[in-house]
Design a protein around this motif. Structure first.
Motif, PDB file in Angstrom:
ATOM      1  N   ASP A   1     -16.991  43.414  45.759  1.00 43.18           N
ATOM      2  CA  ASP A   1     -18.056  42.556  46.286  1.00 43.18           C
ATOM      3  C   ASP A   1     -19.362  42.781  45.535  1.00 43.18           C
ATOM      4  OD1 ASP A   1     -16.385  41.381  48.127  1.00 43.18           O
ATOM      5  OD2 ASP A   1     -17.080  42.598  49.827  1.00 43.18           O
ATOM      6  N   GLU A   2     -19.667  44.045  45.190  1.00 42.47           N
ATOM      7  CA  GLU A   2     -20.875  44.353  44.413  1.00 42.47           C
ATOM      8  C   GLU A   2     -20.849  43.631  43.074  1.00 42.47           C
ATOM      9  OE1 GLU A   2     -21.543  48.518  43.788  1.00 42.47           O
ATOM     10  OE2 GLU A   2     -21.467  48.944  45.930  1.00 42.47           O
ATOM     11  N   GLU A   3     -19.707  43.668  42.400  1.00 40.49           N
ATOM     12  CA  GLU A   3     -19.594  42.989  41.109  1.00 40.49           C
ATOM     13  C   GLU A   3     -19.833  41.492  41.277  1.00 40.49           C
ATOM     14  OE1 GLU A   3     -16.484  42.858  37.432  1.00 40.49           O
ATOM     15  OE2 GLU A   3     -15.786  42.011  39.331  1.00 40.49           O
ATOM     16  N   SER A   4     -19.197  40.881  42.260  1.00 38.83           N
ATOM     17  CA  SER A   4     -19.371  39.447  42.503  1.00 38.83           C
ATOM     18  C   SER A   4     -20.816  39.125  42.846  1.00 38.83           C
ATOM     19  CB  SER A   4     -18.465  38.989  43.642  1.00 38.83           C
ATOM     20  OG  SER A   4     -17.122  39.147  43.291  1.00 38.83           O
ATOM     21  N   SER A   5     -21.430  39.969  43.651  1.00 41.57           N
ATOM     22  CA  SER A   5     -22.821  39.767  44.041  1.00 41.57           C
ATOM     23  C   SER A   5     -23.753  39.874  42.833  1.00 41.57           C
ATOM     24  CB  SER A   5     -23.216  40.785  45.107  1.00 41.57           C
ATOM     25  OG  SER A   5     -24.560  40.638  45.454  1.00 41.57           O
ATOM     26  N   ASP A   6     -23.512  40.852  41.964  1.00 48.67           N
ATOM     27  CA  ASP A   6     -24.333  41.005  40.759  1.00 48.67           C
ATOM     28  C   ASP A   6     -24.206  39.788  39.847  1.00 48.67           C
ATOM     29  OD1 ASP A   6     -25.172  43.457  41.642  1.00 48.67           O
ATOM     30  OD2 ASP A   6     -23.942  44.629  40.242  1.00 48.67           O
TER      31      ASP A   6
ATOM     32  N   LYS B   1     -24.271  36.811  24.119  1.00 49.50           N
ATOM     33  CA  LYS B   1     -24.577  38.215  23.849  1.00 49.50           C
ATOM     34  C   LYS B   1     -25.386  38.814  24.993  1.00 49.50           C
ATOM     35  CE  LYS B   1     -24.512  37.770  18.843  1.00 49.50           C
ATOM     36  NZ  LYS B   1     -25.331  37.695  17.628  1.00 49.50           N
ATOM     37  N   HIS B   2     -26.345  38.036  25.506  1.00 50.43           N
ATOM     38  CA  HIS B   2     -27.179  38.514  26.603  1.00 50.43           C
ATOM     39  C   HIS B   2     -26.347  38.732  27.868  1.00 50.43           C
ATOM     40  CE1 HIS B   2     -30.935  39.242  28.612  1.00 50.43           C
ATOM     41  NE2 HIS B   2     -30.639  38.335  29.554  1.00 50.43           N
ATOM     42  N   LEU B   3     -25.488  37.778  28.201  1.00 50.79           N
ATOM     43  CA  LEU B   3     -24.617  37.924  29.363  1.00 50.79           C
ATOM     44  C   LEU B   3     -23.668  39.103  29.187  1.00 50.79           C
ATOM     45  CD1 LEU B   3     -23.711  34.228  30.214  1.00 50.79           C
ATOM     46  CD2 LEU B   3     -25.031  35.815  31.608  1.00 50.79           C
ATOM     47  N   GLN B   4     -23.148  39.263  27.982  1.00 52.33           N
ATOM     48  CA  GLN B   4     -22.245  40.372  27.689  1.00 52.33           C
ATOM     49  C   GLN B   4     -22.952  41.698  27.935  1.00 52.33           C
ATOM     50  OE1 GLN B   4     -20.537  40.164  23.794  1.00 52.33           O
ATOM     51  NE2 GLN B   4     -20.238  42.347  23.667  1.00 52.33           N
ATOM     52  N   LYS B   5     -24.187  41.782  27.497  1.00 56.57           N
ATOM     53  CA  LYS B   5     -24.954  43.015  27.649  1.00 56.57           C
ATOM     54  C   LYS B   5     -25.196  43.334  29.119  1.00 56.57           C
ATOM     55  CE  LYS B   5     -29.106  45.118  25.741  1.00 56.57           C
ATOM     56  NZ  LYS B   5     -30.287  44.865  24.905  1.00 56.57           N
ATOM     57  N   ILE B   6     -25.530  42.316  29.900  1.00 55.62           N
ATOM     58  CA  ILE B   6     -25.851  42.537  31.304  1.00 55.62           C
ATOM     59  C   ILE B   6     -24.604  42.692  32.165  1.00 55.62           C
ATOM     60  CG2 ILE B   6     -26.856  41.442  33.348  1.00 55.62           C
ATOM     61  CD1 ILE B   6     -29.003  40.332  31.478  1.00 55.62           C
ATOM     62  N   LEU B   7     -23.659  41.792  32.018  1.00 58.60           N
ATOM     63  CA  LEU B   7     -22.506  41.785  32.916  1.00 58.60           C
ATOM     64  C   LEU B   7     -21.409  42.760  32.526  1.00 58.60           C
ATOM     65  CD1 LEU B   7     -22.191  37.938  33.521  1.00 58.60           C
ATOM     66  CD2 LEU B   7     -23.295  39.647  34.969  1.00 58.60           C
TER      67      LEU B   7
ATOM     68  N   TYR C   1     -23.298  36.726  40.759  1.00 58.09           N
ATOM     69  CA  TYR C   1     -23.922  35.602  41.449  1.00 58.09           C
ATOM     70  C   TYR C   1     -25.446  35.672  41.359  1.00 58.09           C
ATOM     71  CZ  TYR C   1     -25.304  32.362  45.091  1.00 58.09           C
ATOM     72  OH  TYR C   1     -25.894  31.349  45.769  1.00 58.09           O
ATOM     73  N   SER C   2     -26.009  36.857  41.572  1.00 60.51           N
ATOM     74  CA  SER C   2     -27.463  37.027  41.488  1.00 60.51           C
ATOM     75  C   SER C   2     -27.979  36.684  40.098  1.00 60.51           C
ATOM     76  CB  SER C   2     -27.862  38.464  41.839  1.00 60.51           C
ATOM     77  OG  SER C   2     -27.550  38.753  43.165  1.00 60.51           O
ATOM     78  N   TYR C   3     -27.254  37.119  39.090  1.00 60.53           N
ATOM     79  CA  TYR C   3     -27.696  36.832  37.729  1.00 60.53           C
ATOM     80  C   TYR C   3     -27.594  35.337  37.416  1.00 60.53           C
ATOM     81  CZ  TYR C   3     -28.400  36.969  32.767  1.00 60.53           C
ATOM     82  OH  TYR C   3     -28.895  36.735  31.515  1.00 60.53           O
ATOM     83  N   LEU C   4     -26.540  34.694  37.878  1.00 61.28           N
ATOM     84  CA  LEU C   4     -26.408  33.252  37.658  1.00 61.28           C
ATOM     85  C   LEU C   4     -27.504  32.484  38.399  1.00 61.28           C
ATOM     86  CD1 LEU C   4     -22.540  32.826  37.786  1.00 61.28           C
ATOM     87  CD2 LEU C   4     -24.019  32.813  35.771  1.00 61.28           C
ATOM     88  N   CYS C   5     -27.879  32.936  39.589  1.00 62.72           N
ATOM     89  CA  CYS C   5     -28.997  32.314  40.317  1.00 62.72           C
ATOM     90  C   CYS C   5     -30.297  32.495  39.540  1.00 62.72           C
ATOM     91  CB  CYS C   5     -29.139  32.917  41.713  1.00 62.72           C
ATOM     92  SG  CYS C   5     -27.845  32.406  42.843  1.00 62.72           S
TER      93      CYS C   5
END
Length: 152
Positions: free
Chosen positions: A132-137, A34-40, A139-143
């Motif tokens: 690229d922005e989507e991929s970067s976002d 749910k948290h990932l869904q909300k953010i991503l 990746y940043s969240y997974l980090c």
């Protein structure tokens, strides 16, 4: 070879440490989803089977020359004859990012923009930069998640 080893330990084995560990809130897998869904996904509904290989889709753009230059954007499976295409987790999110870059005066419908002159290179660069922005976002969240998991 010596089987004895010295191990440096930090902290104590008191019961207080165990109690403070138990006091931390434990999150279930569904809470994380749910948290990932909300953010991503900006609160949007995820695909039916998130672990499915099909969860990564393609976003594409198509050029149409007809009384000016029209550019159609969307999922690759809905656009025939694309000029640029790439992987995307959320096609609507990519479209939203494009709308922030391409001026409002160019949008003639929800997913079609019109330019009076050839803007092919601009469109290609813009589509790739938003993907690229989507991929970067992501990746940043997974980090971020990885770093916070290590701290626990």
């Amino acid at each position: 070879m010596n089987n004895n080893s010295n191990v440096l330990t930090i902290g104590t084995e008191s019961t207080g440490d165990l109690e403070s560990t138990k006091a931390r809130k434990e999150y279930s897998v569904s809470d994380l989803e749910k948290h990932l869904q909300k953010i991503l996904l900006n609160g949007g509904k995820p695909l039916a089977n998130v672990c499915d290989e099909e969860s990564v889709r393609s976003f594409s753009a198509k050029e149409i020359k007809k009384n000016g230059y029209y550019y159609e954007f969307g999922p690759a499976d809905k656009i025939n004859g694309w000029m640029v295409s790439g992987p995307a987790f959320d096609a609507k999110g990519i479209l939203g990012r494009l709308k922030k870059v391409i001026g409002k005066e160019h949008w003639i419908s929800d997913n079609v923009a019109k330019y009076p002159k050839d803007s092919r290179n601009f469109i290609i660069e813009t589509v790739f930069s938003t993907m690229d922005e989507e991929s970067s976002d992501i990746y940043s969240y997974l980090c971020y998640l990885n770093e916070n998991t290590k701290r626990r």
